[in-house]
Design an enzyme around this catalytic site. Sequence first.
Site, PDB file in Angstrom:
ATOM      1  N   TYR A 188      49.406  40.533  48.472  1.00  0.00           N
ATOM      2  CA  TYR A 188      49.332  39.082  48.593  1.00  0.00           C
ATOM      3  C   TYR A 188      50.262  38.586  49.703  1.00  0.00           C
ATOM      4  O   TYR A 188      50.817  39.379  50.463  1.00  0.00           O
ATOM      5  CB  TYR A 188      49.599  38.435  47.236  1.00  0.00           C
ATOM      6  CG  TYR A 188      48.551  38.833  46.208  1.00  0.00           C
ATOM      7  CD1 TYR A 188      47.195  38.594  46.443  1.00  0.00           C
ATOM      8  CD2 TYR A 188      48.906  39.479  45.038  1.00  0.00           C
ATOM      9  CE1 TYR A 188      46.216  38.984  45.517  1.00  0.00           C
ATOM     10  CE2 TYR A 188      47.949  39.869  44.104  1.00  0.00           C
ATOM     11  CZ  TYR A 188      46.605  39.631  44.361  1.00  0.00           C
ATOM     12  OH  TYR A 188      45.650  40.023  43.459  1.00  0.00           O
ATOM     13  N   ARG A 332      48.789  46.266  29.726  1.00  0.00           N
ATOM     14  CA  ARG A 332      47.623  46.295  28.849  1.00  0.00           C
ATOM     15  C   ARG A 332      47.984  46.414  27.373  1.00  0.00           C
ATOM     16  O   ARG A 332      47.356  45.764  26.533  1.00  0.00           O
ATOM     17  CB  ARG A 332      46.681  47.423  29.286  1.00  0.00           C
ATOM     18  CG  ARG A 332      45.991  47.153  30.625  1.00  0.00           C
ATOM     19  CD  ARG A 332      45.086  48.306  31.035  1.00  0.00           C
ATOM     20  NE  ARG A 332      44.433  48.060  32.321  1.00  0.00           N
ATOM     21  CZ  ARG A 332      44.974  48.312  33.509  1.00  0.00           C
ATOM     22  NH1 ARG A 332      46.198  48.817  33.559  1.00  0.00           N
ATOM     23  NH2 ARG A 332      44.319  48.071  34.624  1.00  0.00           N
TER      24      ARG A 332
END
Length: 374
Positions: A188, A332
């Site tokens: 990014y 997760r």
Amino acid sequence: MSDSVLFDSVQLGPYTLKNRIVLPPLTRSRSSQPGNVPNDLMATYYRQRAGAGFMVTEGTQIEPRGQGYAWTPGIYSPEQVDGWRKVTDAVHAKGGIIFAQLWHVGRVSHTSLQPGGAAPVAPSAIPADNVKVFIETGPGQGALVLPSAPRALTTAEVKELVQLYAQAACNALEAGFDGVEIHSANGYLVNQFISVHTNRRDDEYGGSLENRLRFLREVTQAVADVVGKERMGVRFAPLFATTEEDRVYLGLVEEDPHTTYIEAVKVLEEIGVAYLSLAEADWDNAPELPEAFRADVRKNFTGKVIYAGKYTPARGVRVVEAGWGDLIAFGRPFIANPDLPERIAHDWPLNPVDSTAMYGGTDKGYTDYPTCQP
């Protein structure tokens, strides 16, 4: 090997954390539309996971041009600040500590997500071709598409972006956050300035490694001036490729990642930020960070170090006991197990992740995961 070390209290800046377990930034795309506004459902999600010693929000765009995926929240409008206040109030009511991750995707975006359908902005006009972004194609519906070709920022615009980060940090404090994290990873905007693959500038922000680190330095200092250096951290994702397949990672695998990121770490040490978060590659058979790099990070950085990336409790314990890290983030597993610290403490089984409900949608696969105890 005992997991008890994960339940030590840790001092992070002014905060005493109740354990070493971190909820890391996890994009879930559940903000309310229009306006990408955090909502009651998001407040419930974070409140459920406040058993973590430390929490960082999903990536939160600092301005409209910073959005690269549908339904991700922002922190630049009054409505967004009010929405985030619901989240911070809910987390604080459970005794949690939560930082906002300040995010700008740069070139990893699409014209449909940009104000006025304009091109995304980036250090240089080099398209991102090894990643896809998620755009809205209808109410609650979307599709993965290639990013649009970006345009290069002017020098004046780069300096304006530094101030936009500072304003976002100010907004985060107004929203009740305990601090902020700068997203400088995963290809990014800040990462794009650091990388030779995405930064071909010939001004003060390009060329030498020192110049390519200038945007990181200026953004970090500007944010530290707002929130205090002891209430902020920065996230990197250094990738040490071992095969040609490994090198396909948003095109940002450096020729010498050790030197690049140790010099970046030195910038953070000079400013004095509270922590460094290192996100390791998390795909199957991904290369681990070399021990020499972990040791060099410790040598050059006196703040706390967070590790993330397919960590199990046992692997996290090894990193802490080796002296490489202080806090361990579980991504997760924390999505599917809101009571993850309790499950680790008692060796209870884990819920599996519903991969169909990761991004966008309702409470399904978001706030409806069961806990072991009612």
